[in-house]
Write an enzyme that holds these catalytic residues in place. Structure first.
Site, PDB file in Angstrom:
ATOM      1  N   ARG A 168      16.167 -17.696  99.382  1.00 22.52           N
ATOM      2  CA  ARG A 168      16.463 -18.999 100.007  1.00 22.52           C
ATOM      3  C   ARG A 168      15.340 -19.993  99.747  1.00 22.52           C
ATOM      4  O   ARG A 168      15.570 -21.183  99.556  1.00 22.52           O
ATOM      5  CB  ARG A 168      16.661 -18.814 101.519  1.00 22.52           C
ATOM      6  CG  ARG A 168      17.970 -18.114 101.866  1.00 22.52           C
ATOM      7  CD  ARG A 168      17.952 -17.617 103.310  1.00 22.52           C
ATOM      8  NE  ARG A 168      17.651 -18.647 104.255  1.00 22.52           N
ATOM      9  CZ  ARG A 168      16.979 -18.458 105.411  1.00 22.52           C
ATOM     10  NH1 ARG A 168      16.550 -17.251 105.750  1.00 22.52           N
ATOM     11  NH2 ARG A 168      16.740 -19.464 106.214  1.00 22.52           N
ATOM     12  N   SER A 183      17.846 -14.597 110.297  1.00 22.57           N
ATOM     13  CA  SER A 183      16.629 -14.091 109.671  1.00 22.57           C
ATOM     14  C   SER A 183      15.606 -13.678 110.737  1.00 22.57           C
ATOM     15  O   SER A 183      15.084 -12.557 110.740  1.00 22.57           O
ATOM     16  CB  SER A 183      16.063 -15.186 108.758  1.00 22.57           C
ATOM     17  OG  SER A 183      14.742 -14.927 108.398  1.00 22.57           O
TER      18      SER A 183
HETATM   19  N1  URA Z   1      11.240 -17.761 109.801  1.00 18.30           N
HETATM   20  C1  URA Z   1      11.968 -16.687 109.420  1.00 18.30           C
HETATM   21  O1  URA Z   1      11.587 -15.551 109.661  1.00 18.30           O
HETATM   22  N2  URA Z   1      13.129 -16.915 108.770  1.00 18.30           N
HETATM   23  C2  URA Z   1      13.601 -18.144 108.486  1.00 18.30           C
HETATM   24  O2  URA Z   1      14.652 -18.266 107.914  1.00 18.30           O
HETATM   25  C3  URA Z   1      12.814 -19.238 108.883  1.00 18.30           C
HETATM   26  C4  URA Z   1      11.642 -19.016 109.548  1.00 18.30           C
END
Ligand code: URA
Length: 435
Positions: A168, A183
Protein backbone atom coordinates in the site's frame (compact mmCIF):
# COMPACT_ATOMS: atom_id res chain seq x y z
CA UNK A 1 -11.79 -19.31 -6.85
CA UNK A 2 -9.66 -16.87 -8.89
CA UNK A 3 -8.18 -13.59 -7.69
CA UNK A 4 -9.04 -12.09 -11.09
CA UNK A 5 -12.76 -12.59 -10.40
CA UNK A 6 -12.49 -11.06 -6.92
CA UNK A 7 -10.81 -7.95 -8.34
CA UNK A 8 -13.53 -7.68 -10.99
CA UNK A 9 -16.23 -8.07 -8.32
CA UNK A 10 -14.78 -5.34 -6.07
CA UNK A 11 -14.15 -3.06 -9.06
CA UNK A 12 -17.88 -3.21 -9.84
CA UNK A 13 -18.88 -2.45 -6.23
CA UNK A 14 -19.57 -6.02 -5.10
CA UNK A 15 -19.28 -7.25 -1.52
CA UNK A 16 -16.63 -9.89 -0.86
CA UNK A 17 -17.62 -12.91 1.22
CA UNK A 18 -15.60 -14.19 4.16
CA UNK A 19 -14.47 -17.18 2.06
CA UNK A 20 -13.26 -14.87 -0.71
CA UNK A 21 -11.38 -12.65 1.74
CA UNK A 22 -9.79 -15.68 3.45
CA UNK A 23 -8.74 -17.03 0.04
CA UNK A 24 -7.21 -13.69 -0.94
CA UNK A 25 -5.27 -13.15 2.29
CA UNK A 26 -4.06 -16.77 2.50
CA UNK A 27 -2.95 -16.69 -1.13
CA UNK A 28 -1.20 -13.35 -0.77
CA UNK A 29 0.63 -14.34 2.43
CA UNK A 30 1.94 -17.54 0.84
CA UNK A 31 2.99 -15.81 -2.37
CA UNK A 32 0.38 -17.53 -4.58
CA UNK A 33 -1.27 -14.19 -5.34
CA UNK A 34 1.22 -11.72 -6.84
CA UNK A 35 1.69 -8.08 -5.80
CA UNK A 36 0.19 -6.76 -9.05
CA UNK A 37 -3.14 -8.47 -8.41
CA UNK A 38 -3.19 -7.41 -4.78
CA UNK A 39 -2.45 -3.82 -5.70
CA UNK A 40 -5.33 -3.83 -8.19
CA UNK A 41 -7.53 -5.09 -5.35
CA UNK A 42 -6.41 -2.42 -2.85
CA UNK A 43 -7.01 0.28 -5.45
CA UNK A 44 -10.50 -1.13 -6.14
CA UNK A 45 -11.12 -1.02 -2.36
CA UNK A 46 -10.01 2.63 -2.34
CA UNK A 47 -12.71 3.46 -4.88
CA UNK A 48 -15.49 1.12 -3.74
CA UNK A 49 -14.84 0.87 0.02
CA UNK A 50 -15.66 -2.08 2.25
CA UNK A 51 -18.69 -2.81 4.42
CA UNK A 52 -18.15 -3.24 8.19
CA UNK A 53 -18.62 -7.00 7.68
CA UNK A 54 -15.93 -7.12 4.97
CA UNK A 55 -13.59 -4.98 7.09
CA UNK A 56 -14.07 -7.31 10.07
CA UNK A 57 -13.49 -10.39 7.93
CA UNK A 58 -10.35 -8.86 6.41
CA UNK A 59 -9.02 -8.07 9.88
CA UNK A 60 -9.57 -11.59 11.18
CA UNK A 61 -7.99 -13.12 8.08
CA UNK A 62 -4.89 -10.95 8.61
CA UNK A 63 -4.84 -11.68 12.34
CA UNK A 64 -4.81 -15.41 11.58
CA UNK A 65 -2.03 -15.14 8.96
CA UNK A 66 0.72 -15.59 11.58
CA UNK A 67 1.30 -16.09 15.30
CA UNK A 68 -1.40 -15.16 17.78
CA UNK A 69 -0.43 -14.80 21.42
CA UNK A 70 -2.01 -17.12 23.92
CA UNK A 71 -2.27 -15.15 27.16
CA UNK A 72 -4.49 -17.72 28.90
CA UNK A 73 -1.64 -18.53 31.29
CA UNK A 74 -2.10 -15.10 32.88
CA UNK A 75 -4.77 -14.88 35.56
CA UNK A 76 -7.27 -12.03 35.23
CA UNK A 77 -8.48 -9.79 32.43
CA UNK A 78 -5.72 -8.67 30.07
CA UNK A 79 -6.21 -5.14 28.76
CA UNK A 80 -4.16 -3.64 25.96
CA UNK A 81 -3.86 -0.05 24.82
CA UNK A 82 -2.94 1.16 21.36
CA UNK A 83 -1.98 4.60 20.19
CA UNK A 84 -2.00 5.54 16.51
CA UNK A 85 1.25 7.40 17.22
CA UNK A 86 2.50 10.88 17.75
CA UNK A 87 5.27 13.10 19.08
CA UNK A 88 6.19 12.95 22.78
CA UNK A 89 3.88 9.98 23.21
CA UNK A 90 5.30 8.28 26.30
CA UNK A 91 1.86 7.12 27.47
CA UNK A 92 2.57 3.39 27.86
CA UNK A 93 5.51 4.11 30.19
CA UNK A 94 3.20 5.70 32.75
CA UNK A 95 -0.08 3.99 31.95
CA UNK A 96 1.04 0.36 32.23
CA UNK A 97 2.56 0.63 35.75
CA UNK A 98 -0.33 2.83 36.87
CA UNK A 99 -3.13 0.45 35.89
CA UNK A 100 -1.24 -2.70 36.82
CA UNK A 101 -0.72 -1.22 40.31
CA UNK A 102 -4.47 -1.72 40.85
CA UNK A 103 -4.69 -5.19 39.30
CA UNK A 104 -5.17 -4.66 35.53
CA UNK A 105 -3.00 -7.17 33.66
CA UNK A 106 -0.92 -5.57 30.90
CA UNK A 107 1.02 -7.82 28.49
CA UNK A 108 2.41 -5.37 25.99
CA UNK A 109 4.42 -5.94 22.84
CA UNK A 110 5.81 -2.64 21.64
CA UNK A 111 7.79 -1.33 18.72
CA UNK A 112 10.80 0.86 18.04
CA UNK A 113 10.56 4.35 16.62
CA UNK A 114 10.83 5.06 12.92
CA UNK A 115 10.64 8.48 11.30
CA UNK A 116 9.35 11.38 13.37
CA UNK A 117 7.59 9.31 16.07
CA UNK A 118 9.40 7.52 18.89
CA UNK A 119 9.01 3.96 20.13
CA UNK A 120 8.36 2.64 23.63
CA UNK A 121 11.12 0.04 23.36
CA UNK A 122 13.80 2.64 22.54
CA UNK A 123 12.63 4.82 25.42
CA UNK A 124 12.76 1.96 27.93
CA UNK A 125 16.25 1.02 26.82
CA UNK A 126 17.54 4.34 28.14
CA UNK A 127 17.22 2.82 31.63
CA UNK A 128 20.56 1.09 32.39
CA UNK A 129 20.32 -2.70 32.33
CA UNK A 130 16.72 -2.78 31.09
CA UNK A 131 16.02 -5.64 28.69
CA UNK A 132 13.13 -5.71 26.24
CA UNK A 133 14.13 -9.13 24.94
CA UNK A 134 12.13 -11.70 26.88
CA UNK A 135 11.18 -15.23 25.98
CA UNK A 136 7.46 -15.74 25.58
CA UNK A 137 7.40 -17.87 28.77
CA UNK A 138 9.24 -15.22 30.78
CA UNK A 139 6.91 -12.53 29.42
CA UNK A 140 3.77 -14.43 30.41
CA UNK A 141 5.04 -15.44 33.83
CA UNK A 142 6.14 -11.86 34.60
CA UNK A 143 2.68 -10.49 33.77
CA UNK A 144 1.07 -13.16 35.92
CA UNK A 145 3.49 -12.45 38.79
CA UNK A 146 3.77 -8.65 38.88
CA UNK A 147 0.92 -7.56 36.61
CA UNK A 148 2.81 -6.19 33.63
CA UNK A 149 5.60 -6.67 31.08
CA UNK A 150 6.67 -4.80 27.96
CA UNK A 151 8.76 -6.54 25.34
CA UNK A 152 9.90 -5.93 21.77
CA UNK A 153 7.86 -7.73 19.19
CA UNK A 154 9.35 -11.14 18.44
CA UNK A 155 6.36 -13.22 17.40
CA UNK A 156 5.37 -12.83 13.76
CA UNK A 157 2.10 -11.01 14.30
CA UNK A 158 -0.10 -10.55 11.23
CA UNK A 159 2.52 -11.11 8.47
CA UNK A 160 -0.21 -10.55 5.83
CA UNK A 161 -0.54 -6.99 7.11
CA UNK A 162 3.20 -6.45 6.98
CA UNK A 163 3.28 -7.47 3.32
CA UNK A 164 0.11 -5.60 2.45
CA UNK A 165 1.19 -2.42 4.24
CA UNK A 166 4.48 -2.36 2.31
CA UNK A 167 2.49 -2.74 -0.92
CA UNK A 168 0.00 0.00 0.00
CA UNK A 169 2.87 2.29 0.85
CA UNK A 170 4.15 2.22 -2.74
CA UNK A 171 0.80 2.11 -4.54
CA UNK A 172 -0.88 5.18 -2.98
CA UNK A 173 -3.42 3.02 -1.17
CA UNK A 174 -2.51 3.69 2.47
CA UNK A 175 -5.21 6.26 3.19
CA UNK A 176 -8.30 4.09 2.90
CA UNK A 177 -10.18 3.83 6.18
CA UNK A 178 -11.09 0.12 6.08
CA UNK A 179 -7.51 -0.78 5.13
CA UNK A 180 -6.01 1.36 7.90
CA UNK A 181 -8.43 0.09 10.55
CA UNK A 182 -7.99 -3.57 9.60
CA UNK A 183 -4.21 -3.15 9.48
CA UNK A 184 -3.97 -1.75 13.01
CA UNK A 185 -6.58 -4.07 14.50
CA UNK A 186 -5.17 -7.26 12.96
CA UNK A 187 -1.96 -6.73 14.95
CA UNK A 188 -3.82 -5.74 18.13
CA UNK A 189 -6.09 -8.78 17.97
CA UNK A 190 -3.12 -11.09 17.35
CA UNK A 191 -1.54 -9.74 20.55
CA UNK A 192 -4.21 -11.62 22.51
CA UNK A 193 -5.74 -9.20 25.06
CA UNK A 194 -9.34 -9.52 26.26
CA UNK A 195 -10.04 -5.80 26.05
CA UNK A 196 -8.53 -2.90 24.11
CA UNK A 197 -8.48 0.85 24.69
CA UNK A 198 -7.56 2.86 21.61
CA UNK A 199 -5.94 6.29 21.58
CA UNK A 200 -6.66 7.74 18.13
CA UNK A 201 -4.49 10.81 17.69
CA UNK A 202 -5.80 13.80 15.77
CA UNK A 203 -3.89 16.83 14.52
CA UNK A 204 -0.75 18.01 12.76
CA UNK A 205 1.49 15.32 14.30
CA UNK A 206 -0.93 12.47 13.71
CA UNK A 207 -1.82 10.10 10.93
CA UNK A 208 -5.33 11.61 11.02
CA UNK A 209 -5.03 15.37 10.61
CA UNK A 210 -8.68 16.29 11.10
CA UNK A 211 -11.50 15.35 13.39
CA UNK A 212 -13.64 13.76 10.68
CA UNK A 213 -10.90 11.30 9.75
CA UNK A 214 -10.02 10.53 13.37
CA UNK A 215 -13.68 9.88 14.25
CA UNK A 216 -14.11 7.62 11.23
CA UNK A 217 -10.97 5.64 12.09
CA UNK A 218 -12.04 5.29 15.73
CA UNK A 219 -15.48 4.07 14.68
CA UNK A 220 -14.06 1.60 12.18
CA UNK A 221 -11.66 0.13 14.76
CA UNK A 222 -14.31 -0.12 17.48
CA UNK A 223 -16.60 -1.88 15.03
CA UNK A 224 -13.84 -4.40 14.22
CA UNK A 225 -13.15 -4.99 17.93
CA UNK A 226 -16.82 -5.76 18.52
CA UNK A 227 -16.86 -8.03 15.46
CA UNK A 228 -14.00 -9.95 17.10
CA UNK A 229 -15.88 -10.20 20.42
CA UNK A 230 -13.59 -7.87 22.40
CA UNK A 231 -14.41 -5.15 24.91
CA UNK A 232 -13.21 -2.01 23.14
CA UNK A 233 -13.36 1.78 23.51
CA UNK A 234 -11.65 4.56 21.56
CA UNK A 235 -10.62 8.05 22.58
CA UNK A 236 -9.83 10.72 20.03
CA UNK A 237 -7.03 12.81 21.52
CA UNK A 238 -5.12 15.91 20.55
CA UNK A 239 -1.86 15.62 18.62
CA UNK A 240 -1.86 19.14 17.19
CA UNK A 241 1.11 19.79 19.46
CA UNK A 242 3.47 17.34 21.19
CA UNK A 243 2.13 15.49 24.22
CA UNK A 244 3.58 16.83 27.48
CA UNK A 245 6.81 18.82 27.36
CA UNK A 246 9.53 16.25 26.67
CA UNK A 247 10.44 14.78 23.26
CA UNK A 248 13.25 12.25 22.93
CA UNK A 249 14.10 9.06 24.76
CA UNK A 250 15.67 9.39 28.25
CA UNK A 251 13.99 12.78 28.60
CA UNK A 252 10.58 11.21 27.95
CA UNK A 253 11.26 8.48 30.50
CA UNK A 254 12.04 11.23 33.02
CA UNK A 255 8.70 12.88 32.28
CA UNK A 256 6.82 9.57 32.49
CA UNK A 257 8.38 8.96 35.94
CA UNK A 258 7.63 12.51 37.13
CA UNK A 259 4.00 11.82 36.23
CA UNK A 260 4.07 8.58 38.20
CA UNK A 261 5.24 10.72 41.13
CA UNK A 262 2.01 12.74 40.91
CA UNK A 263 3.63 15.61 39.00
CA UNK A 264 4.14 15.89 35.24
CA UNK A 265 2.40 17.99 32.57
CA UNK A 266 -1.35 18.37 32.93
CA UNK A 267 -2.27 17.22 29.37
CA UNK A 268 -0.24 14.03 29.74
CA UNK A 269 -1.59 13.28 33.21
CA UNK A 270 -5.17 13.70 32.04
CA UNK A 271 -4.63 11.45 29.03
CA UNK A 272 -3.10 8.70 31.18
CA UNK A 273 -5.87 8.91 33.79
CA UNK A 274 -8.58 8.80 31.11
CA UNK A 275 -7.20 5.81 29.19
CA UNK A 276 -6.32 4.09 32.47
CA UNK A 277 -9.79 4.57 33.94
CA UNK A 278 -11.37 2.87 30.95
CA UNK A 279 -8.87 0.00 31.26
CA UNK A 280 -9.81 -0.40 34.95
CA UNK A 281 -13.52 -0.59 34.11
CA UNK A 282 -12.82 -3.24 31.45
CA UNK A 283 -10.73 -5.26 33.89
CA UNK A 284 -13.47 -5.05 36.52
CA UNK A 285 -11.25 -3.39 39.12
CA UNK A 286 -13.56 -0.35 39.35
CA UNK A 287 -17.34 -0.17 39.00
CA UNK A 288 -17.40 2.92 36.81
CA UNK A 289 -15.18 5.47 35.06
CA UNK A 290 -15.33 8.12 37.81
CA UNK A 291 -14.40 5.78 40.63
CA UNK A 292 -11.56 4.38 38.48
CA UNK A 293 -10.29 7.93 37.85
CA UNK A 294 -10.24 8.69 41.59
CA UNK A 295 -8.54 5.36 42.33
CA UNK A 296 -5.78 5.99 39.78
CA UNK A 297 -5.24 9.59 40.88
CA UNK A 298 -4.70 8.27 44.40
CA UNK A 299 -2.18 5.68 43.13
CA UNK A 300 -0.18 8.56 41.62
CA UNK A 301 -0.44 10.65 44.77
CA UNK A 302 0.48 7.85 47.18
CA UNK A 303 3.53 6.61 45.27
CA UNK A 304 2.00 3.14 44.68
CA UNK A 305 2.15 3.54 40.90
CA UNK A 306 5.81 4.56 41.16
CA UNK A 307 6.58 1.47 43.26
CA UNK A 308 5.00 -0.65 40.52
CA UNK A 309 7.25 1.03 37.94
CA UNK A 310 10.26 0.11 40.08
CA UNK A 311 9.04 -3.51 40.32
CA UNK A 312 8.62 -3.63 36.53
CA UNK A 313 12.05 -2.14 35.81
CA UNK A 314 13.73 -4.53 38.24
CA UNK A 315 11.90 -7.55 36.79
CA UNK A 316 13.33 -6.72 33.36
CA UNK A 317 16.90 -6.30 34.61
CA UNK A 318 16.92 -2.51 34.95
CA UNK A 319 18.32 -0.42 37.79
CA UNK A 320 15.26 0.61 39.84
CA UNK A 321 17.15 3.44 41.55
CA UNK A 322 16.59 5.40 38.31
CA UNK A 323 12.87 5.21 38.95
CA UNK A 324 13.14 6.80 42.37
CA UNK A 325 15.59 9.42 41.07
CA UNK A 326 14.83 9.97 37.40
CA UNK A 327 17.41 12.76 37.15
CA UNK A 328 20.01 9.95 37.11
CA UNK A 329 18.88 9.23 33.52
CA UNK A 330 21.57 10.90 31.47
CA UNK A 331 20.60 13.81 29.22
CA UNK A 332 23.16 15.28 26.76
CA UNK A 333 25.16 18.11 28.34
CA UNK A 334 25.26 20.44 25.29
CA UNK A 335 22.24 22.69 25.01
CA UNK A 336 20.78 25.20 22.61
CA UNK A 337 17.85 27.45 23.37
CA UNK A 338 15.09 28.56 21.06
CA UNK A 339 13.91 32.06 21.96
CA UNK A 340 10.79 34.02 20.99
CA UNK A 341 11.49 36.69 18.42
CA UNK A 342 8.39 38.74 19.24
CA UNK A 343 5.73 39.39 21.85
CA UNK A 344 2.45 37.55 21.40
CA UNK A 345 0.91 34.13 21.85
CA UNK A 346 1.96 30.70 20.65
CA UNK A 347 -0.79 30.02 18.14
CA UNK A 348 0.39 26.51 17.25
CA UNK A 349 3.30 24.06 17.23
CA UNK A 350 3.76 22.00 14.07
CA UNK A 351 4.06 18.68 15.77
CA UNK A 352 5.75 16.75 12.98
CA UNK A 353 8.48 19.44 12.81
CA UNK A 354 9.26 18.87 16.50
CA UNK A 355 9.53 15.16 15.79
CA UNK A 356 11.83 15.90 12.86
CA UNK A 357 13.96 18.17 15.09
CA UNK A 358 14.37 15.31 17.59
CA UNK A 359 15.25 13.00 14.70
CA UNK A 360 17.86 15.51 13.48
CA UNK A 361 19.46 15.54 16.95
CA UNK A 362 19.88 11.75 16.69
CA UNK A 363 16.90 10.78 18.85
CA UNK A 364 15.20 8.76 16.11
CA UNK A 365 15.87 6.60 13.09
CA UNK A 366 15.60 7.43 9.43
CA UNK A 367 16.23 3.80 8.51
CA UNK A 368 15.78 0.67 10.60
CA UNK A 369 19.57 0.26 10.84
CA UNK A 370 20.25 3.68 12.45
CA UNK A 371 21.41 3.74 16.06
CA UNK A 372 19.64 6.26 18.26
CA UNK A 373 21.23 8.48 20.90
CA UNK A 374 19.06 8.14 24.05
CA UNK A 375 20.53 11.28 25.66
CA UNK A 376 19.37 13.84 23.08
CA UNK A 377 15.98 15.50 23.11
CA UNK A 378 13.87 18.61 23.41
CA UNK A 379 12.04 20.22 26.30
CA UNK A 380 9.19 22.55 25.35
CA UNK A 381 8.85 25.33 27.90
CA UNK A 382 6.09 27.06 25.96
CA UNK A 383 3.12 25.41 24.33
CA UNK A 384 0.08 26.47 22.33
CA UNK A 385 -1.86 29.29 23.99
CA UNK A 386 1.02 30.54 26.15
CA UNK A 387 1.76 34.26 26.15
CA UNK A 388 5.39 35.14 25.37
CA UNK A 389 7.65 38.18 25.38
CA UNK A 390 10.45 38.60 22.84
CA UNK A 391 13.52 36.81 24.21
CA UNK A 392 11.59 34.25 26.32
CA UNK A 393 12.89 30.70 26.08
CA UNK A 394 10.46 28.58 24.07
CA UNK A 395 12.34 25.31 24.12
CA UNK A 396 15.71 23.79 24.94
CA UNK A 397 17.54 21.18 22.89
CA UNK A 398 20.03 18.67 24.31
CA UNK A 399 22.60 17.28 21.89
CA UNK A 400 25.95 15.53 21.60
CA UNK A 401 27.00 16.55 18.07
CA UNK A 402 27.31 20.23 17.17
CA UNK A 403 26.16 19.80 13.56
CA UNK A 404 23.11 17.81 14.61
CA UNK A 405 22.34 20.35 17.34
CA UNK A 406 22.33 23.19 14.80
CA UNK A 407 20.12 21.22 12.44
CA UNK A 408 17.71 20.38 15.26
CA UNK A 409 17.44 24.03 16.27
CA UNK A 410 16.76 25.12 12.70
CA UNK A 411 13.93 22.59 12.40
CA UNK A 412 12.45 23.40 15.77
CA UNK A 413 12.35 27.12 14.95
CA UNK A 414 10.04 26.25 12.03
CA UNK A 415 7.61 24.48 14.37
CA UNK A 416 6.47 27.48 16.43
CA UNK A 417 3.74 29.80 15.12
CA UNK A 418 2.81 33.12 16.71
CA UNK A 419 -0.29 35.29 16.85
CA UNK A 420 -1.48 38.48 18.51
CA UNK A 421 -4.39 36.93 20.36
CA UNK A 422 -4.70 33.81 22.48
CA UNK A 423 -5.91 30.87 20.36
CA UNK A 424 -8.85 28.81 21.48
CA UNK A 425 -7.68 26.11 23.86
CA UNK A 426 -7.90 22.51 22.59
CA UNK A 427 -8.69 19.88 25.19
CA UNK A 428 -6.49 16.79 25.26
CA UNK A 429 -9.52 14.46 25.04
CA UNK A 430 -11.43 15.49 21.94
CA UNK A 431 -14.00 12.73 21.80
CA UNK A 432 -14.71 9.05 22.32
CA UNK A 433 -16.33 6.10 20.60
CA UNK A 434 -18.05 3.68 22.88
CA UNK A 435 -17.71 -0.02 22.30
N1 URA B 1 -0.57 2.05 10.96
C1 URA B 1 -0.75 0.75 10.63
O1 URA B 1 -0.33 -0.15 11.35
N2 URA B 1 -1.42 0.49 9.49
C2 URA B 1 -1.91 1.44 8.67
O2 URA B 1 -2.50 1.12 7.67
C3 URA B 1 -1.69 2.77 9.03
C4 URA B 1 -1.02 3.05 10.19
Amino acid sequence: MRMYDLIEKKKCGGILTKEEIDFMIRGYTHGDIPDYQMSAMTMAICFQGMTPQETGDLTLAMRDSGDTLDLSGIRGIKVDKHSTGGVGDKTSLTLAPLVSSVGVKVAKMSGRGLGHTGGTIDKLESIPGFSTELTMDAFISQVDRIGMAIMGQTAELAPADKKLYALRDVTATVDQMALIASSIMSKKLAAGADAIVLDVKCGSGAFMRDRKGADALAEAMVSIGKHAGKQIWAYITDMDQPLGNAVGNAIEVREAIETLKGKGPEDFRELVLTLGSRMCVFAGVAKDFDSAYALLAEQLRSGKALEQMARFVEAQGGDASYVFDETKLKIAAHTKQLKAERDGYISGIACAEVGMASLALGGGRETKADIIDPEVGIYLYKKTGDAVRAGDMLAELYYNDEKKGAEGLERLAKAYRFGDTAPEKRAIILGEVEG
